[in-house]
Design an enzyme around this catalytic site. Structure first.
Site, PDB file in Angstrom:
ATOM      1  N   LYS A  40     120.820  38.763   0.407  1.00 18.85           N
ATOM      2  CA  LYS A  40     119.370  38.745   0.597  1.00 18.85           C
ATOM      3  C   LYS A  40     118.804  40.036   0.048  1.00 18.85           C
ATOM      4  CE  LYS A  40     116.501  35.719   2.491  1.00 18.85           C
ATOM      5  NZ  LYS A  40     116.698  34.257   2.478  1.00 18.85           N
ATOM      6  N   ASP A  46     111.976  33.726  -1.971  1.00 20.23           N
ATOM      7  CA  ASP A  46     111.860  33.806  -0.520  1.00 20.23           C
ATOM      8  C   ASP A  46     110.378  34.040  -0.216  1.00 20.23           C
ATOM      9  OD1 ASP A  46     113.934  33.973   1.841  1.00 20.23           O
ATOM     10  OD2 ASP A  46     112.439  35.483   2.323  1.00 20.23           O
TER      11      ASP A  46
END
Length: 418
Positions: free
Chosen positions: A106, A146
């Protein structure tokens, strides 16, 4: 909205809860609770007025036992090192629970993208891509969109990487535009898996999704797509909200019309079908059959959970419930379909996109949706089997049992070296 809980500590607590049902050495389990590496970098970019600004950015690579690191890049003022560590960990177990061959990663940049022009955002994105270049790659680490990022940013990252590497590598990133190597069905994939898991859990409980009342907190891509697809199954979307507030109508809204209104005005507030304007917390505690938290992590803490009246909660966001909220909802017999399954449609179709890129062959949207349906339904069935076999307290613990066992198997089969 509650934001007190540290998301990385929440992740570790969830792993601890599942470890009681797993036969594994403490040292091995400890390895699965911490990232393998975290890049923290400062990006210095030129603003449109010629001034320079330095921004903090991160990329966490949590675990690669099952394949390349995989996970999104978000642009948000709340991005922190611990947040990306937690999100990268959730990605490990999300990929494992749906059994796709990825690890977890991430990334994020600590900015409010609304404060920057498109040219500035391109410079920021390309600066980050340059920093990421040594650690990403089709078989190494595959980022994706995202919060506050999308096809545009992914296309910039792909172009930067390919230019610097003097190659063509569309599989270095997913969530791209179709003409840049993206996949049909990717934009709706997260919302689609939320719909599928909601449908499956109601079926498991012996109830019909048709006629259910639904409240959606967060009306971005995942929340609005889930609302639209649930509406197509006959559900009644009675409340939606975004960062500016929420709207309620017990007779229900046209989910597509609300999305069009938000696109036009920037907010769901003020929609002419609203009987009442409500807060985000009001929405979370409405008496509805299905609640979909689709905003940011830690939206529901233990205090709010005491007031939750929904029979079923399906997590479209990552980590929207704190561990304390989980305990409260488990005690009140509220069914929670965990994020690592419910919103796994995005990473599943990202995997399909990566496969298509590697094969230089494109699938139809129908094939993508059919393959996604099969993956999510199989994973749900596996989750229920684990829940019943281990007599787990809730579906989240069962999901982590399934996922951790798969990661442990891969780790043990590879052996420990050096």
């Amino acid at each position: 909205m509650a934001n007190e809980a540290n998301p990385f500590e929440s992740l570790q607590e969830q792993i601890d809860d599942a470890s009681a049902y797993i036969d594994a050495d403490d040292g091995v389990l400890e390895r699965l609770k911490n990232p393998e590496r975290v890049l923290e970098t400062n990006l210095t970019i030129e603003r449109d007025d010629g001034s320079l600004e330095t921004l903090r950015a991160f990329r966490s690579q949590f675990n690669g036992d099952r394949g390349p690191y995989k996970g999104g890049i978000r642009y948000h003022p709340g991005v922190t090192r611990d947040e990306v560590k937690a999100l990268s960990g959730w990605m490990v177990y999300k990929c494992a629970v749906v059994d796709i061959p990825y690890g977890g990663g991430k990334g994020g940049i600590e900015i409010d993208p609304e404060q920057y022009s498109e040219d500035e955002l391109e410079r920021i994105t390309r600066a980050f891509a340059t920093e990421l270049r040594p650690i990403i790659g089709e078989d190494r680490d595959v980022p994706a969109p995202d919060v506050n990022t999308g096809q545009r940013e992914m296309n910039w990252i792909k172009d930067t990487y390919e230019t610097l590497e003097n190659t063509t590598a569309p599989g270095v990133i997913t969530g791209k535009a179709i003409d840049s190597g993206g996949s049909e069905g990717r934009v709706e994939a997260t919302g689609r898996s939320v719909m599928i898991t909601a449908r499956e859990v109601f079926d498991y409980l012996g109830e019909q999704i048709e006629g259910t009342s639904v409240a959606v907190q967060g009306y971005g891509n995942a929340g609005s797509v889930a609302a639209k697809l649930l509406e197509d199954l006959g559900a009644n979307v009675v409340a939606v909200s975004d960062s500016s507030g929420g709207i309620y109508n017990p007779r229900g809204f046209d989910a597509r019309d609300v999305k069009a209104f938000k696109t036009e005005t920037g907010s769901v507030s003020g929609h002419d079908e609203a009987v009442e304007e409500i807060s985000n917390e009001d929405l979370l505690t409405l008496d509805v059959d299905l609640l979909i938290p689709a905003a940011l992590e830690n939206a529901i803490d233990a205090e709010i959970a005491e007031e939750v009246q929904a029979d079923v909660v399906v997590e479209a966001a990552n980590g929207p419930l704190t561990p304390g909220a989980d305990d409260v909802l488990t005690g009140s017999n509220t069914w929670v379909v965990p994020d690592i399954l419910a919103n796994a449609g995005g990473v599943t179709v990202s995997y399909f996109e990566w496969v298509q890129n590697r094969q230089r062959f494109s699938w139809t949207e129908e094939r993508v949706n059919d393959e996604l349906e099969a993956v999510i339904c199989d994973a749900f069935d596996g989750l229920i089997d684990a829940y019943e076999e281990h007599d787990a307290p809730n579906l989240r613990t069962a999901a982590y049992v399934v996922a951790i066992e798969r990661v442990l198997d891969a780790f043990e089969q590879g052996g420990t070296w050096p």
